[in-house]
Scaffold this motif. Structure first.
Motif, PDB file in Angstrom:
ATOM      1  N   ASP A 108     -13.715  25.163  16.261  1.00 42.85           N
ATOM      2  CA  ASP A 108     -12.266  25.370  16.179  1.00 42.85           C
ATOM      3  C   ASP A 108     -11.564  24.779  17.390  1.00 42.85           C
ATOM      4  OD1 ASP A 108     -12.641  26.652  13.791  1.00 42.85           O
ATOM      5  OD2 ASP A 108     -12.430  28.684  14.597  1.00 42.85           O
ATOM      6  N   ALA A 109     -12.161  24.947  18.583  1.00 47.24           N
ATOM      7  CA  ALA A 109     -11.541  24.420  19.804  1.00 47.24           C
ATOM      8  C   ALA A 109     -11.503  22.894  19.795  1.00 47.24           C
ATOM      9  CB  ALA A 109     -12.306  24.927  21.033  1.00 47.24           C
ATOM     10  N   LEU A 110     -12.550  22.282  19.279  1.00 47.34           N
ATOM     11  CA  LEU A 110     -12.629  20.819  19.288  1.00 47.34           C
ATOM     12  C   LEU A 110     -11.846  20.180  18.146  1.00 47.34           C
ATOM     13  CD1 LEU A 110     -16.414  20.254  20.095  1.00 47.34           C
ATOM     14  CD2 LEU A 110     -14.488  19.942  21.640  1.00 47.34           C
ATOM     15  N   PHE A 111     -11.941  20.777  16.951  1.00 42.14           N
ATOM     16  CA  PHE A 111     -11.426  20.102  15.762  1.00 42.14           C
ATOM     17  C   PHE A 111     -10.305  20.846  15.051  1.00 42.14           C
ATOM     18  CE2 PHE A 111     -16.185  19.276  15.760  1.00 42.14           C
ATOM     19  CZ  PHE A 111     -16.077  18.111  16.503  1.00 42.14           C
ATOM     20  N   GLY A 112      -9.971  22.058  15.494  1.00 45.96           N
ATOM     21  CA  GLY A 112      -8.969  22.853  14.802  1.00 45.96           C
ATOM     22  C   GLY A 112      -9.609  23.709  13.728  1.00 45.96           C
ATOM     23  N   GLY A 113      -8.758  24.460  12.988  1.00 45.85           N
ATOM     24  CA  GLY A 113      -9.265  25.347  11.941  1.00 45.85           C
ATOM     25  C   GLY A 113      -9.796  24.566  10.767  1.00 45.85           C
ATOM     26  N   GLU A 114     -10.241  25.298   9.754  1.00 46.42           N
ATOM     27  CA  GLU A 114     -10.803  24.652   8.565  1.00 46.42           C
ATOM     28  C   GLU A 114      -9.752  23.762   7.910  1.00 46.42           C
ATOM     29  OE1 GLU A 114     -13.976  24.622   7.310  1.00 46.42           O
ATOM     30  OE2 GLU A 114     -14.307  25.469   9.280  1.00 46.42           O
ATOM     31  N   PRO A 115     -10.155  22.572   7.441  1.00 43.12           N
ATOM     32  CA  PRO A 115      -9.191  21.636   6.857  1.00 43.12           C
ATOM     33  C   PRO A 115      -8.657  22.121   5.529  1.00 43.12           C
ATOM     34  CG  PRO A 115     -11.413  20.832   6.540  1.00 43.12           C
ATOM     35  CD  PRO A 115     -11.522  22.047   7.413  1.00 43.12           C
ATOM     36  N   GLY A 116      -7.371  21.847   5.283  1.00 46.50           N
ATOM     37  CA  GLY A 116      -6.789  22.128   3.979  1.00 46.50           C
ATOM     38  C   GLY A 116      -7.017  20.955   3.052  1.00 46.50           C
ATOM     39  N   MET A 117      -6.582  21.101   1.817  1.00 45.93           N
ATOM     40  CA  MET A 117      -6.801  20.050   0.834  1.00 45.93           C
ATOM     41  C   MET A 117      -5.584  19.159   0.645  1.00 45.93           C
ATOM     42  SD  MET A 117      -9.870  20.437   0.201  1.00 45.93           S
ATOM     43  CE  MET A 117     -10.025  19.197  -1.074  1.00 45.93           C
ATOM     44  N   THR A 118      -4.478  19.439   1.374  1.00 45.32           N
ATOM     45  CA  THR A 118      -3.299  18.599   1.244  1.00 45.32           C
ATOM     46  C   THR A 118      -3.468  17.341   2.074  1.00 45.32           C
ATOM     47  OG1 THR A 118      -2.245  19.787   3.068  1.00 45.32           O
ATOM     48  CG2 THR A 118      -1.769  20.542   0.843  1.00 45.32           C
ATOM     49  N   GLU A 119      -2.954  16.240   1.561  1.00 46.45           N
ATOM     50  CA  GLU A 119      -3.056  14.981   2.280  1.00 46.45           C
ATOM     51  C   GLU A 119      -2.044  14.952   3.405  1.00 46.45           C
ATOM     52  OE1 GLU A 119      -2.789  11.552  -0.113  1.00 46.45           O
ATOM     53  OE2 GLU A 119      -4.263  12.234  -1.578  1.00 46.45           O
ATOM     54  N   PRO A 120      -2.388  14.370   4.568  1.00 47.17           N
ATOM     55  CA  PRO A 120      -1.428  14.253   5.650  1.00 47.17           C
ATOM     56  C   PRO A 120      -0.344  13.255   5.302  1.00 47.17           C
ATOM     57  CG  PRO A 120      -3.415  13.037   6.164  1.00 47.17           C
ATOM     58  CD  PRO A 120      -3.691  13.784   4.884  1.00 47.17           C
ATOM     59  N   ALA A 121       0.814  13.442   5.940  1.00 48.65           N
ATOM     60  CA  ALA A 121       1.896  12.483   5.733  1.00 48.65           C
ATOM     61  C   ALA A 121       1.493  11.141   6.297  1.00 48.65           C
ATOM     62  CB  ALA A 121       3.162  12.985   6.414  1.00 48.65           C
ATOM     63  N   SER A 122       1.925  10.078   5.637  1.00 52.13           N
ATOM     64  CA  SER A 122       1.545   8.744   6.110  1.00 52.13           C
ATOM     65  C   SER A 122       2.282   8.419   7.386  1.00 52.13           C
ATOM     66  CB  SER A 122       1.860   7.697   5.047  1.00 52.13           C
ATOM     67  OG  SER A 122       3.234   7.717   4.735  1.00 52.13           O
TER      68      SER A 122
END
Length: 457
Positions: free
Chosen positions: A414-428
């Motif tokens: 969590d400290a290195l990469f953040g919380g668990e990834p969501g399934m929404t695509e990031p904004a371009s």
């Protein structure tokens, strides 16, 4: 590798098979898959039922993938879902098998109480003869049954019951009733205890495969891409951007255009200074061992003194990371670091989204001295490179991971990469110059909302 095994950094958290009943069940399953049995009375298995001890005994470290076909698995217990997965040739296999066990846990618990469950993960692709064929892998299908075919037998009984209920003369069909009774003796009461495995299909938009020297297939991005570890394996694929790990500038530009990476300093919730400081330590350890410079007990102070003795042999990554560290701790002008700087890929991490873990794995190949990130995100590469390191570096890395990572794995992630990834695509993100040609900068990679300061937001 013994040092890693002793510290639980290799073959850790495997399931111990040490009862005669389990060994017997495993042998039945193993014989069904490979035609062979083990003579060992005790061994360990991973999530898929693979055992390194049996692999060594059989002289086949990939015996659950006979003839290079689909991945087979053996379940003795649903507790295997907590174990690691060894020798995974497809990055999504662990998640898929864990999901399958979790979705069918009660059924699998009942089945494994009386027999071993044998299954297959089918990529539904008949032949992968060229890298372009990897794009045909979009879904994984799991089929499973016990060695005694309890699932198939239950399906037959269910079909007979349906006939009995729906046929007008079912009550008077003595042959049908006799078949039902005979079948029920094999399967038990499928009405009260139905045997029906669910959720056996899994979408696979993004993955890494060890085939063709290692290939990343990332289709969830707005600009789908295939990235090859071995330039000799690269092929042009219509409709897909194809790159190699040598195309550092193009990869950085692609990550920026698709908002797949962000500077660690700009990342929400990241304590950038300690992360950057540790990356500098890793790079200094590698340089010191290569140059034969004594680092004493490899404390941070000793490593800094070793760095001072390197003179013009100081790794170029250090300068960029040191500038970012000063900015994180003291402020001032934002350091100008683009993808041509050796520090660039050490200074970014994947943004939240469906491809986050795969992008972090890719970044570990582009920043190979960050051994902690490599160990977490790309263990096959870590174990391969570990064997090439000087023993001083091996000792430092093993001690560090045992001390700093093993104690709190999830907290470190969590400290290195953040919380668990969501399934929404990031904004371009805005395009970083001409198509795949320009160098991306950290400020372009940091084009995210609500970030104050010189981040480009």
């Amino acid at each position: 590798m013994e040092r890693l095994i002793e510290k639980g950094l290799m073959f850790g958290n495997l399931i111990r098979v040490n009862s005669g009943a389990w060994v017997s069940l495993y042998n039945r399953a193993l014989k069904k898959i490979t035609g062979k049995e083990t003579a060992q009375a005790e061994f360990h298995i991973d999530l898929s039922g693979y055992s390194p001890e049996i692999g060594d005994e059989l002289g086949d470290m990939d015996y659950l993938r006979p003839d290079g076909g689909n991945r087979q698995f053996i379940l003795l217990t649903t507790e295997q879902k907590t174990a690691p997965m060894l020798n995974a040739d497809l990055s999504v296999l662990r998640d898929v098998l864990q999901g399958f066990i979790a979705e069918n846990e009660s059924q699998l618990f009942s089945l494994t109480a009386r027999d071993a469950v044998v299954g297959e993960v089918d990529d539904q692709v008949w032949q992968v003869s060229s890298p372009a064929d990897l794009l045909n892998i979009s879904r994984l299908s799991i089929s499973a049954d016990t060695t005694g075919n309890h699932v198939a037998e239950a399906d037959q009984l269910t079909a007979l019951i349906d006939r009995f209920r729906n046929e007008p003369d079912g009550w008077y069909d003595d042959v049908l009733i006799a078949r039902m009774i005979e079948q029920a003796q094999k399967t038990g009461d499928v009405l009260r205890h139905p045997v029906d495995l669910q959720h056996t299909e899994f979408e696979v938009p993004d993955f890494w495969t060890s085939d063709f020297g290692g290939v990343y297939v990332i289709r969830s991005a707005r600009e789908p891409a295939m990235i090859f570890a071995d330039p000799a394996q690269q092929v042009d694929v219509p409709g897909k951007l194809t790159l190699t790990l040598d195309d550092r500038n193009k990869i950085a530009a692609w990550l920026a255009r698709n908002a797949l990476a962000e500077p660690i300093i700009a990342a929400r919730g990241a304590d950038a200074a300690p992360i950057l400081r540790q990356k500098i330590d890793f790079i200094l350890v590698d340089a010191a061992t290569r140059l034969g410079i004594d680092t004493g007990n490899a404390s941070r102070a000793e490593l800094r003194r070793a760095g001072a003795r390197m003179g013009n042999q100081l790794p170029p990554e250090i300068r960029g990371l040191a500038a970012l560290l000063r900015y994180a701790e003291q402020g001032g002008d934002w350091p100008v670091i683009d993808s041509g700087d050796p520090a660039y890929f050490y200074a970014v991490r994947a943004t939240p989204g469906p491809a986050r873990d795969l992008v972090n794995r890719l970044l570990s190949e582009l920043s190979p001295d960050d051994v902690r990130q490599m160990f977490i995100t790309h263990k096959p590469l870590f174990y391969r490179l570990y064997q090439t390191w000087d023993d001083k570096k091996r000792e430092y890395v093993a001690n560090f991971l045992a001390r700093e990572y093993q104690i709190d794995k999830q907290g470190t992630r969590d400290a290195l990469f953040g919380g668990e990834p969501g399934m929404t695509e990031p904004a371009s993100a805005p395009a970083a110059g001409p198509w795949g040609a320009s160098r991306a900068s950290l400020s372009e990679a940091a084009a995210v909302p609500d970030i104050k300061g010189p981040w480009g937001g």
